[in-house]
Write an enzyme that holds these catalytic residues in place. Structure first.
Site, PDB file in Angstrom:
ATOM      1  N   GLY A  62       0.837  -1.198   0.000  1.00  0.00           N
ATOM      2  CA  GLY A  62       0.000   0.000   0.000  1.00  0.00           C
ATOM      3  C   GLY A  62       0.871   1.247   0.000  1.00  0.00           C
ATOM      4  CB  CYS A  89       5.325  -4.003   0.244  1.00  0.00           C
ATOM      5  SG  CYS A  89       6.065  -2.383  -0.128  1.00  0.00           S
ATOM      6  CE1 TYR A  90       1.005   1.318   5.297  1.00  0.00           C
ATOM      7  CE2 TYR A  90      -0.483  -0.542   5.574  1.00  0.00           C
ATOM      8  CZ  TYR A  90      -0.099   0.750   5.900  1.00  0.00           C
ATOM      9  OH  TYR A  90      -0.802   1.465   6.836  1.00  0.00           O
ATOM     10  CG  HIS A 176       6.012  -5.921  -4.344  1.00  0.00           C
ATOM     11  ND1 HIS A 176       4.723  -5.802  -3.870  1.00  0.00           N
ATOM     12  CD2 HIS A 176       6.636  -4.758  -4.046  1.00  0.00           C
ATOM     13  CE1 HIS A 176       4.570  -4.614  -3.318  1.00  0.00           C
ATOM     14  NE2 HIS A 176       5.711  -3.955  -3.409  1.00  0.00           N
ATOM     15  CD  GLU A 178       3.191  -8.872  -5.071  1.00  0.00           C
ATOM     16  OE1 GLU A 178       2.856  -7.707  -4.799  1.00  0.00           O
ATOM     17  OE2 GLU A 178       3.984  -9.528  -4.360  1.00  0.00           O
ATOM     18  CB  SER A 230     -22.582 -10.897 -25.487  1.00  0.00           C
ATOM     19  OG  SER A 230     -21.464 -11.564 -24.921  1.00  0.00           O
ATOM     20  N   GLY A 231     -22.604 -14.059 -26.726  1.00  0.00           N
ATOM     21  CA  GLY A 231     -21.800 -14.925 -27.581  1.00  0.00           C
ATOM     22  C   GLY A 231     -20.372 -15.020 -27.085  1.00  0.00           C
ATOM     23  N   GLY A 232     -20.005 -14.141 -26.148  1.00  0.00           N
ATOM     24  CA  GLY A 232     -18.677 -14.180 -25.556  1.00  0.00           C
ATOM     25  C   GLY A 232     -18.546 -15.302 -24.551  1.00  0.00           C
ATOM     26  CG  ASP A 234     -16.440 -13.195 -19.709  1.00  0.00           C
ATOM     27  OD1 ASP A 234     -15.598 -14.109 -19.659  1.00  0.00           O
ATOM     28  OD2 ASP A 234     -16.133 -11.999 -19.856  1.00  0.00           O
ATOM     29  CB  SER A 235     -22.682 -13.862 -21.448  1.00  0.00           C
ATOM     30  OG  SER A 235     -22.335 -13.926 -22.811  1.00  0.00           O
ATOM     31  CB  SER A 236     -21.114 -18.540 -23.786  1.00  0.00           C
ATOM     32  OG  SER A 236     -21.461 -17.663 -24.826  1.00  0.00           O
ATOM     33  CE  LYS A 373     -12.236 -12.693 -20.579  1.00  0.00           C
ATOM     34  NZ  LYS A 373     -13.603 -12.485 -21.105  1.00  0.00           N
TER      35      LYS A 373
END
Length: 517
Positions: A62, A89-90, A176, A178, A230-232, A234-236, A373
């Protein structure tokens, strides 16, 4: 709004967010270790944290200084829970400060790649070399460790680059782990998760599907759900997941808002009718959306208009479906993060998060809200979705409206559709479609002078953008071969009327975003 994390997670890691720029990346890295992680606010009550029974807690970085008034802090009782904790870190500075160590401004700030010397390899650095590269980004430092702690690593400018109290399972690193600039960072995280916290790495998409299906069934009960598709991917994926849970209680609605790519509406209809066998309602709302967008140039306003109009269309059609009380949608974790959280600024309002109206009549169902994703793609494969849908490049919910800078009109949409189709076609022909996270065309509000057929032109500019990424949280511009760029440019200028100039965007994210609006 449904926002609960996956039910029955056997091994949970909570990440307390102190506003660090890499907090989301920590979550990604923990997930890569096959451990479910979730980001929560730094001021989440200790009893609430205890109730969730995490196997480990990570304190993020942070921008604040722990010794300043008003600096984000946590209840000191956190360190008495007996739960393994890693500060980064923080988070390390806060742990040291609250437990009796000394934190002060560094004489020399440390930013970037730094040589790390390991002085104790019995816990976080087990099995690693004594000297390695790490990534630092701090102005303050821990001058002396709290009672019961020992220094386990240092750098030339930082006397306590890592510390540990193995008895209490409390650990801290000033650097860090990560980020990719700490080459052995994943090993350090694994040493904490597996070696010190005793986690086994049970998180996978097969287990997610089982728990998500159960959660959807329990929440929906006998009610009905509509899902905007939408065909994408995520929604599919959400449609397939919800259908697996409740079957014919689901009705999918595909709204053609007139902002889709070339031939996309027909393709989506065929896919759902031929492959999914899910009830699909097709709504042609092109004129409705374009009327609302007329004269609008501000990107945030575009997103909010589209988000609201989507919901209104869904509500109208849901009213015709007896018992429909839920709206399922493909919100992902990056959507939530970019739309603004308690400790993070709003980058842009995603139409399915920040763009949703407050007076909705439907309860939102978001079964993949906590996934990135690549995890959604893995879920889609588990559910048997077609390969071309699983690996379809991301396409924003607001569609081409946010790739047209300025006002959205039918003519400008047609120009961009043709240019976008050329970009995707050439990327596929070059065999680069799976290598590129996202390739797109943007219609810029720039006209320039050109020469075509010995005649002066004054026409539009198309920007081509292609990026590589893993989860859209960060992205780099794709180094497309010159011959591919040449073919894209030649085809757009020759095949798309009103365009005489093509440029290539070589900005990374950050500081830019993948989409232009």
């Amino acid at each position: 709004m449904t926002s609960n994390p996956p039910a029955a997670v056997e091994e949970l890691v909570l990440i307390l967010d102190f506003g660090g720029q890499y907090t989301q990346l920590i979550a990604r890295r923990v997930r890569e270790c096959k451990v479910y992680s979730e980001i929560v606010s730094f001021d989440t009550p200790v009893e609430e944290l205890r109730a969730r029974a995490p196997k480990a807690i990570i304190l993020s970085g942070g921008p604040a200084s722990v010794y300043e008034s008003g600096a984000p802090s946590t209840d000191k009782a956190l360190f008495e829970l007996g739960i393994p904790i890693l500060g980064i870190c923080y988070g390390t500075q806060l742990m040291a400060y609250q437990l009796g160590g000394v934190v002060k401004p560094g004489v020399q700030k440390e930013y970037g790649k730094t040589d790390l010397e390991v002085v104790d390899s019995s816990d976080l650095f087990a099995g690693l070399e004594d000297r390695m590269q790490c990534w630092m980004s701090h102005g303050d430092l821990v001058e002396s460790v709290p009672p019961g702690f020992q220094t386990t690593a240092r750098t030339a400018s930082t006397p306590v680059a890592a510390m540990s109290n193995p008895k209490r399972k409390l650990f801290g690193v000033q650097f860090h782990p990560e980020v990719v600039h700490t080459p052995r960072g994943m090993e350090i995280l694994r040493n904490f998760l597996f070696g010190q916290a005793g986690i086994h790495g049970l998180w996978n998409m097969a287990s997610f599907v089982d728990t998500a299906v159960k959660a959807v069934r329990e929440e929906v009960g006998s009610d009905k759900v509509i899902c905007g598709v939408s065909g994408g991917i995520d929604s599919s994926c959400v449609a397939a997941l919800v259908h697996k849970a409740i079957g014919d209680q689901l009705t999918c609605i595909f709204v053609n808002h007139g902002l889709l790519r070339l031939g996309e509406a027909e393709k989506v209809r065929r896919t759902f009718e031929d492959h999914f066998k899910i009830r699909l309602v097709y709504v042609n709302a092109e004129e409705r959306f374009l009327k609302r967008l007329a004269g609008v140039t501000d990107p945030e306003e575009k997103r909010k208009i589209i988000g609201e109009e989507f919901v209104r269309v869904f509500e109208e059609h849901a009213s015709k479906i007896e018992g429909a009380k839920f709206l399922a949608q493909g919100t992902l974790y990056p959507d939530v993060i970019e739309s603004g959280t308690k400790n993070a600024a709003t980058i842009k309002s995603h139409h399915n998060v920040g763009g949703l109206p407050e007076d909705m009549n439907l309860k939102v169902l978001e079964p993949v809200r906590y996934l990135f994703k690549d995890e959604v793609r893995a879920v889609a494969e588990q559910l048997g979705l077609p390969e071309d849908m699983v690996w379809r490049q991301p396409f924003p919910g607001p569609g081409l409206a946010i790739r047209i800078l300025g006002e959205v009109t039918k003519q400008r949409l047609e120009t961009l559709r043709l240019a976008d189709d050329v970009v995707i076609d050439e990327i596929k022909q070059a065999g680069l479609y799976r290598d590129v996270w996202q390739a797109l065309a943007i219609l810029a509000p720039i006209r320039s002078v050109g020469v075509m057929g010995d005649q002066r032109t004054y026409a539009d500019t198309v920007v081509v953008r292609a990026v590589t990424s893993k989860d859209a949280m960060t992205a780099d511009w794709a180094r497309l071969p010159y011959d591919v760029l040449e073919r894209i440019s030649n085809r757009i200028i020759n095949e798309v009327a009103g365009v005489n100039r093509v440029v290539y965007d070589i900005s990374s994210k950050p500081p830019a975003t993948i989409e232009w609006e």
